[in-house]
Motif scaffolding. Structure first.
Motif, mmCIF file in Angstrom:
data_model
loop_
_atom_site.group_PDB
_atom_site.id
_atom_site.type_symbol
_atom_site.label_atom_id
_atom_site.label_comp_id
_atom_site.label_asym_id
_atom_site.label_seq_id
_atom_site.Cartn_x
_atom_site.Cartn_y
_atom_site.Cartn_z
ATOM 1 N N GLY A 1 0.836 -1.210 0.000
ATOM 2 C CA GLY A 1 0.000 0.000 0.000
ATOM 3 C C GLY A 1 0.861 1.247 0.000
ATOM 4 N N LYS A 2 0.729 2.010 1.132
ATOM 5 C CA LYS A 2 1.432 3.292 1.144
ATOM 6 C C LYS A 2 2.750 3.220 1.892
ATOM 7 C CE LYS A 2 -2.267 6.472 0.429
ATOM 8 N NZ LYS A 2 -3.005 7.612 0.853
ATOM 9 N N GLU A 3 3.248 1.980 2.152
ATOM 10 C CA GLU A 3 4.529 1.905 2.858
ATOM 11 C C GLU A 3 5.394 0.777 2.316
ATOM 12 O OE1 GLU A 3 3.439 1.385 6.965
ATOM 13 O OE2 GLU A 3 2.874 -0.696 6.665
ATOM 14 N N TYR A 4 6.696 0.929 2.541
ATOM 15 C CA TYR A 4 7.635 -0.135 2.185
ATOM 16 C C TYR A 4 7.878 -0.966 3.429
ATOM 17 C CZ TYR A 4 8.790 2.517 -2.019
ATOM 18 O OH TYR A 4 8.729 3.180 -3.205
ATOM 19 N N ALA A 5 8.016 -2.258 3.234
ATOM 20 C CA ALA A 5 8.361 -3.130 4.367
ATOM 21 C C ALA A 5 9.675 -3.827 4.032
ATOM 22 C CB ALA A 5 7.258 -4.147 4.589
#
Ligand code: ADP
Length: 490
Positions: free
Chosen positions: A402-406
């Protein structure tokens, strides 16, 4: 004096009260005056009706040349009261008869009066009254004035107007008396209320005074003391509770600081002691081989490095705590940075025959502080290699959710005991102190994860231990894609 809340409260209270009383008295005065005038009007109507009854009776009784005039004079004499003037006018407005011209012997006015009939005000009322059947009006001759009532009637086939004028002097006198009473009653009421207000303000602020002197006695030495709460539910109880909450937080923060100082000095003491011991040994022995000197210097160099690392970490955390670590965000590709870090850690992994693998990732542009994110990734990789036994495996992946990198860093290490997991992000916390201090593992001081978590949070992201068991651990760092707007300075 005005600096005291008690005085200010009393002044405000008295001021508002004075305003309310004056307005109320003004309204009451006006209502009384209106009601007095209304009663006068009713009286005038009654007088007028009874005068006309008498006049009609007299008209029937009278005989002679000017029956109407004689009957009207009789009626006037019969109804003549003090301060009341009867006027009978023709349709044309000409006054035929008035009681002012024939003053009654028993109706001498108390005060000398100005003649009403010739006054402009009366003439105007007269002119208006012949135009209508019934009319009330005010005649301003004296200060108090007169109330007038005009009614049209017919007698002997002709139409006349009866005007009765009554002085408002008694009413005015009554109002003046009421005004005089108000004049001393209002200040007295305000004075009494102010005294009561001051007393009440004193009484209700007494607990505040007690609280402030109690709070004044609380210092670093007796930070455990708390304000007494008399009533949990009232405003002062709330204030005391909030203040006690503040003291709790301060006390916790003091304890944390104390612990931090103790831990920091403890951590610094070890390398310093090794440095001193090693240098003392090297200096005390006269004849040492160059290898022995080299060995000593290597140990000292290693400890100096460790010392530098701890001091730098401490400095970073202190600046972060004080909000003085400004981020320097720039555009870069997170996948490239992860690959770079994995590459840098390769030597460490090879030393332990650990297989270090980056699973690769699509292009991951990000706006963040590159050097801080690098530091976080290196910390995590360093830990993963450090706590994974020889021939183990460390796998790194980077993906967008979504709106973040992991970024996940998974190892096949020893794992972290469940009861210690919540504490691993604490400063100076090490699950296995003996191991972490060993010479081979780089001598961590237990600050790496604390700094890494701060870095993630400074970017409005988070760092979590997502898996840890006997097969190893996984640390996941989440960083917002749109870090440019979410990254906060410090
Ligand atoms: P240190 O400098 O001791 O590594 P950190 O703050 O980086 O300090 O880590 C705190 C503690 O968390 C470590 O002492 C270790 O016990 C535990 N830890 C961190 N990473 C791992 C890991 N990948 N596997 C197992 N334990 C870990």
């Amino acid at each position: 004096m005005l600096d005291s809340i008690r005085t200010r409260l009393t002044l405000w209270y008295s001021g508002v009260l004075a305003l309310v009383i004056v307005v109320l008295c003004g309204v009451a005065y006006f209502i009384f005056w209106r009601s007095a005038v209304r009663r006068t009007d009713l009286n005038l109507v009654e007088l007028s009706n009874s005068f006309l009854v008498t006049l009609r009776a007299e008209l029937e009784d009278q005989t002679g040349p000017d029956v109407f005039r004689t009957a009207a004079q009789e009626a006037i004499d019969e109804h003549h009261f003090r301060d009341t003037l009867y006027v009978i006018a023709e349709e044309t407005g000409r006054v035929i008869l008035s009681s002012q011209e024939t003053p009654s012997s028993n109706a001498q006015p108390k005060h000398p009066r100005k003649p009403v009939l010739p006054s402009n005000s009366f003439q105007k009322f007269l002119a208006a009254s012949v135009q209508s059947d019934r009319l009330f009006g005010h005649i301003a001759v004296t200060e108090a004035g007169y109330r007038a009532f005009a009614q049209r009637f017919s007698a002997k086939g002709r139409s006349y107007t009866l005007i009765i004028v009554q002085s408002l002097h008694p009413q005015k006198e009554m109002m003046e008396e009421a005004g005089a009473v108000f004049a001393w009653l209002i200040p007295l009421a305000i004075l009494l209320a102010s005294g009561g207000g001051y007393f009440l303000a004193r009484k209700s602020l007494a607990p505040v005074v007690a609280m402030s002197s109690q709070a004044g006695r609380i210092g670093a030495a007796n930070l455990h003391e708390r304000l007494a709460i008399q009533n949990e539910k009232d405003e002062l109880g709330h204030l005391a509770r909030s203040f006690n909450g503040l003291l709790n937080r301060l006390s916790e923060s003091f304890d944390r600081q104390r612990r931090f100082m103790a831990d920091a000095s403890h951590e610094l003491r070890t390398p310093v002691a090794i440095l001193r011991g090693e240098s003392e040994v090297a200096l005390s022995q006269q004849a040492r081989s160059p290898e022995e000197y080299r060995e000593s210097l290597e140990v000292m160099h290693h400890e100096a490095e460790r010392l530098t690392r701890i001091v730098e970490d401490l400095f970073t955390l202190t600046r972060a705590d004080a909000g003085q670590y400004p981020l320097q965000p720039c555009e870069f590709y997170l996948d490239e940075l992860v690959a770079e870090c994995v590459h840098s850690a390769r030597t460490l992994a090879q030393a332990k025959k650990i297989s270090l693998r980056f699973e690769g990732a699509p292009e991951s542009p990000i706006h963040a502080d590159e050097s801080l994110v690098r530091r976080m990734l290196l910390n995590l990789l360093d830990n993963a290699i450090k706590y994974t036994p020889d021939f183990g495996r460390v796998t790194v992946s980077c993906q967008r959710n979504g709106k973040e990198y992991a970024v996940d860093i998974a190892d096949t290490g020893c794992g972290i005991p469940a009861e210690l997991r919540p504490r691993i992000f604490e400063r100076f916390f090490r699950a296995d102190k003996a191991r972490s201090h060993s010479e081979n593992d780089g001598g961590g001081a237990g600050l790496g994860l604390a700094i890494s978590r701060w870095i993630a949070e400074a970017h409005h992201g988070r760092l979590e231990l997502t898996r840890s068991d006997s097969t190893g651990s996984t640390f996941s760092a989440y960083l917002p894609v749109d870090s440019a707007h979410s990254a906060s300075p410090g």
